[in-house]
Design a protein around this motif. Structure first.
Motif, PDB file in Angstrom:
ATOM      1  N   PRO A 254       0.828  -1.207   0.000  1.00  0.00           N
ATOM      2  CA  PRO A 254       0.000   0.000   0.000  1.00  0.00           C
ATOM      3  C   PRO A 254       0.866   1.262   0.000  1.00  0.00           C
ATOM      4  N   PRO A 255       0.380   2.338  -0.625  1.00  0.00           N
ATOM      5  CA  PRO A 255       1.193   3.567  -0.702  1.00  0.00           C
ATOM      6  C   PRO A 255       1.433   4.238   0.630  1.00  0.00           C
ATOM      7  N   ASN A 256       0.728   3.816   1.698  1.00  0.00           N
ATOM      8  CA  ASN A 256       0.982   4.416   3.008  1.00  0.00           C
ATOM      9  C   ASN A 256       2.394   4.114   3.515  1.00  0.00           C
ATOM     10  N   VAL A 257       3.101   3.173   2.861  1.00  0.00           N
ATOM     11  CA  VAL A 257       4.489   2.935   3.250  1.00  0.00           C
ATOM     12  C   VAL A 257       5.325   4.190   3.002  1.00  0.00           C
ATOM     13  N   ILE A 258       4.940   5.006   2.010  1.00  0.00           N
ATOM     14  CA  ILE A 258       5.650   6.266   1.741  1.00  0.00           C
ATOM     15  C   ILE A 258       5.465   7.223   2.915  1.00  0.00           C
ATOM     16  N   ASP A 259       4.235   7.294   3.440  1.00  0.00           N
ATOM     17  CA  ASP A 259       3.989   8.140   4.621  1.00  0.00           C
ATOM     18  C   ASP A 259       4.827   7.680   5.807  1.00  0.00           C
ATOM     19  N   GLU A 260       4.954   6.352   5.971  1.00  0.00           N
ATOM     20  CA  GLU A 260       5.760   5.807   7.061  1.00  0.00           C
ATOM     21  C   GLU A 260       7.204   6.287   6.969  1.00  0.00           C
ATOM     22  N   MET A 261       7.695   6.440   5.753  1.00  0.00           N
ATOM     23  CA  MET A 261       9.101   6.803   5.564  1.00  0.00           C
ATOM     24  C   MET A 261       9.390   8.275   5.856  1.00  0.00           C
ATOM     25  N   TYR A 262       8.353   9.085   6.018  1.00  0.00           N
ATOM     26  CA  TYR A 262       8.564  10.469   6.441  1.00  0.00           C
ATOM     27  C   TYR A 262       8.789  10.547   7.946  1.00  0.00           C
ATOM     28  N   GLY A 263       8.513   9.466   8.661  1.00  0.00           N
ATOM     29  CA  GLY A 263       8.676   9.445  10.107  1.00  0.00           C
ATOM     30  C   GLY A 263      10.127   9.308  10.523  1.00  0.00           C
ATOM     31  N   PRO A 264      10.393   9.224  11.832  1.00  0.00           N
ATOM     32  CA  PRO A 264      11.771   9.267  12.346  1.00  0.00           C
ATOM     33  C   PRO A 264      12.601   8.018  12.092  1.00  0.00           C
ATOM     34  N   ARG A 265      11.971   6.872  11.797  1.00  0.00           N
ATOM     35  CA  ARG A 265      12.740   5.646  11.619  1.00  0.00           C
ATOM     36  C   ARG A 265      13.478   5.652  10.282  1.00  0.00           C
ATOM     37  N   GLY A 266      14.740   5.301  10.338  1.00  0.00           N
ATOM     38  CA  GLY A 266      15.546   5.251   9.116  1.00  0.00           C
ATOM     39  C   GLY A 266      15.503   3.880   8.477  1.00  0.00           C
ATOM     40  N   VAL A 267      15.355   3.848   7.162  1.00  0.00           N
ATOM     41  CA  VAL A 267      15.349   2.587   6.423  1.00  0.00           C
ATOM     42  C   VAL A 267      16.221   2.726   5.182  1.00  0.00           C
ATOM     43  N   THR A 268      16.512   1.594   4.574  1.00  0.00           N
ATOM     44  CA  THR A 268      17.281   1.586   3.333  1.00  0.00           C
ATOM     45  C   THR A 268      16.327   1.568   2.148  1.00  0.00           C
ATOM     46  N   VAL A 269      16.477   2.543   1.268  1.00  0.00           N
ATOM     47  CA  VAL A 269      15.680   2.592   0.036  1.00  0.00           C
ATOM     48  C   VAL A 269      16.649   2.537  -1.145  1.00  0.00           C
ATOM     49  N   PRO A 270      16.495   1.587  -2.056  1.00  0.00           N
ATOM     50  CA  PRO A 270      17.401   1.520  -3.216  1.00  0.00           C
ATOM     51  C   PRO A 270      17.280   2.764  -4.091  1.00  0.00           C
ATOM     52  N   LYS A 271      18.308   3.003  -4.876  1.00  0.00           N
ATOM     53  CA  LYS A 271      18.307   4.100  -5.846  1.00  0.00           C
ATOM     54  C   LYS A 271      17.968   3.560  -7.227  1.00  0.00           C
ATOM     55  N   MET A 272      17.095   4.241  -7.938  1.00  0.00           N
ATOM     56  CA  MET A 272      16.844   3.886  -9.324  1.00  0.00           C
ATOM     57  C   MET A 272      18.086   4.209 -10.164  1.00  0.00           C
ATOM     58  N   PRO A 273      18.260   3.558 -11.308  1.00  0.00           N
ATOM     59  CA  PRO A 273      19.376   3.908 -12.186  1.00  0.00           C
ATOM     60  C   PRO A 273      19.314   5.375 -12.614  1.00  0.00           C
ATOM     61  N   ALA A 274      20.473   6.014 -12.680  1.00  0.00           N
ATOM     62  CA  ALA A 274      20.536   7.410 -13.121  1.00  0.00           C
ATOM     63  C   ALA A 274      20.095   7.550 -14.573  1.00  0.00           C
ATOM     64  N   LEU A 275      20.163   6.482 -15.317  1.00  0.00           N
ATOM     65  CA  LEU A 275      19.866   6.517 -16.748  1.00  0.00           C
ATOM     66  C   LEU A 275      18.517   7.138 -17.062  1.00  0.00           C
ATOM     67  N   GLY A 276      17.520   6.938 -16.201  1.00  0.00           N
ATOM     68  CA  GLY A 276      16.175   7.408 -16.517  1.00  0.00           C
ATOM     69  C   GLY A 276      15.862   8.819 -16.070  1.00  0.00           C
ATOM     70  N   LEU A 277      16.815   9.510 -15.437  1.00  0.00           N
ATOM     71  CA  LEU A 277      16.522  10.818 -14.837  1.00  0.00           C
ATOM     72  C   LEU A 277      16.879  11.970 -15.773  1.00  0.00           C
ATOM     73  N   LEU A 278      16.001  12.952 -15.822  1.00  0.00           N
ATOM     74  CA  LEU A 278      16.187  14.117 -16.690  1.00  0.00           C
ATOM     75  C   LEU A 278      15.709  15.374 -15.978  1.00  0.00           C
ATOM     76  N   LEU A 279      16.579  16.373 -15.852  1.00  0.00           N
ATOM     77  CA  LEU A 279      16.166  17.691 -15.395  1.00  0.00           C
ATOM     78  C   LEU A 279      15.472  18.392 -16.559  1.00  0.00           C
ATOM     79  N   GLU A 280      14.186  18.675 -16.420  1.00  0.00           N
ATOM     80  CA  GLU A 280      13.465  19.380 -17.485  1.00  0.00           C
ATOM     81  C   GLU A 280      13.926  20.836 -17.540  1.00  0.00           C
ATOM     82  N   TYR A 281      13.697  21.559 -16.455  1.00  0.00           N
ATOM     83  CA  TYR A 281      14.197  22.936 -16.371  1.00  0.00           C
ATOM     84  C   TYR A 281      13.852  23.531 -15.009  1.00  0.00           C
TER      85      TYR A 281
END
Length: 424
Positions: A254-281
């Motif tokens: 469920p998407p509420n896991v994203i809300d959980e990650m704003y809380g004080p507990r630290g967790v490991t979140v993987p990084k997506m490949p840089a290949l797909g990222l683009l600064l529009e402007y």
């Protein structure tokens, strides 16, 4: 983006082009600091940009140069372009930035049966419903799995990859994506979506103005989808936002896991490949508002006090052409040749530790996943450096097993053997 000594950067190339075009005096040509070079937005190494604003003191009408934009572009490589030159200070006026993340939709297919993440989900949620994508797989015996040659593994992976590229996202997955991204909008503490930041650090606070998931498009054999993120500012390695978005949808978390990650507990979140990222402007809403108000008082567009708005949309046609020719086509070619996104998701599914146990049907963070300061974690998840790059010009091709990472395969095989013994 940012100029550095002895490293090829966009700002370095721009400065040299302005020098060659006569827009920087000989006295200042030896040091960009002398012309107060600065930028509105930075990008990590390897991250593309379609638009940015660079500020520097220039000679705007060099002798013998009728069109400074054309002259500078003639002195730049084709993958770096100047869209316009304006004559006033802008770099401190950026309100927000827009980024796009572009990825193959097959990343949303649930974890492969028999993988580490598959067993992790099963232990937490019970037997998951079978996903029809994996119906073609015959589960190998322990002996067959451990003794299969690289050629056999390659053939199996190519068959799997071919099916992934033929897969198309459904309404359920697309709606889940669009529902999950809404959890990012607003002001939140993004300490779990960057690196080495304490929960109490005020710099973790970021405001996301809007996030939009575009309709999927097919290029070649592969279907792609893009996510446009508009935020006041972004943090280092905030590609983790995209990772938790994709991982939650593909595992039914469920998407509420994203809300959980704003809380004080630290967790490991993987990084997506840089290949797909683009600064529009970068966006300059407040600045443009002041300029529009000032221009209304002037009336005459030829008045020296009349100023241009900073509006990248004026150049939309040539920017889109540039993106398709130099950015998106390159992303797709690298994925077609080297299956970078497939390699990334393979490392996720092969992971057998406890760091990703927050991927569950409750959307909660179990104590086993929480990172405690000073505690050494056994079998912690590690991001692979190879996914921080977009330069794969010297990389291997599919026939060289780029997606059969040796460490990952060994880890998965050990887990497979242990799991089979437990089930027996």
């Amino acid at each position: 983006m940012q100029i550095q000594p002895n490293v090829r950067t966009i700002e370095g190339a721009l400065f040299e082009a302005f020098v060659k075009s006569g827009a920087v005096s000989k006295d200042n040509a030896d040091d960009p600091v002398k012309v107060s070079l600065a930028r509105a937005a930075r990008t990590d190494a390897g991250v593309h940009a379609a638009g940015n604003v660079v500020n520097m003191k220039l000679i705007t009408s060099p002798p013998g140069v009728d069109d400074l934009v054309a002259s500078v572009n003639n002195n730049l490589p084709p993958e770096i372009r100047v869209w316009d030159i304006m004559t006033y200070d802008t770099h401190r006026s950026c309100d927000s930035r827009k980024y796009t993340y572009f990825f193959p939709t097959y990343l949303l297919i649930p974890p492969r049966p028999g993988s580490g993440l598959f067993y992790s989900l099963r232990r937490q949620n019970g037997d998951p419903p079978a996903h029809q994508f994996w119906d073609f797989i015959d589960q190998p015996s322990e002996e067959a799995h451990s003794e299969a040659s690289d050629q056999v593994k390659l053939a199996a992976r190519l068959k799997e990859l071919q099916r992934k590229r033929a897969w198309r996202i459904g309404v359920v997955e697309l709606d889940a994506l669009r529902a999950a991204v809404k959890r990012f909008e607003g002001t939140h503490n993004f300490h779990n979506f960057t690196v080495d930041k304490d929960f109490r650090d005020r710099s973790n606070q970021r405001h996301m103005k809007s996030i939009q998931v575009a309709d999927p498009v097919v290029h070649g054999e592969t279907e792609w989808v893009s996510v446009l993120l508009h935020g006041q500012s972004f943090m280092l390695h905030q590609r983790k936002m995209m990772a938790i978005l994709i991982l939650s949808v593909r595992t039914g978390t469920p998407p509420n896991v994203i809300d959980e990650m704003y809380g004080p507990r630290g967790v490991t979140v993987p990084k997506m490949p840089a290949l797909g990222l683009l600064l529009e402007y970068p966006v300059f809403e407040a600045y443009n508002g002041k300029i529009m108000a000032a221009n209304e008082r002037i009336h005459d567009p030829n008045d020296p006090e009349h100023r241009q708005l900073i509006d990248f949309e004026v150049h939309r046609e040539i920017i889109e052409k540039f993106k398709n020719e130099y950015i998106y086509s390159r992303m797709r070619a690298i994925e077609d040749n080297q299956a970078i996104f497939d390699a990334w998701i393979h490392t996720i599914d092969a992971y057998t530790g406890q760091d990703l146990l927050y991927l569950n049907h409750e959307g909660n963070i179990p104590p086993e996943s929480v990172i405690k300061k000073g505690e050494r974690r056994a079998n912690r998840f590690k991001d692979r450096k190879q996914f921080n790059s977009t330069d794969y010009t010297n990389g291997t091709q599919l026939s060289s097993l780029p997606f059969l990472d040796a460490d990952c395969e060994e880890e998965e095989e050990k887990f497979y053997e242990k799991q089979t013994e437990t089930e027996d």
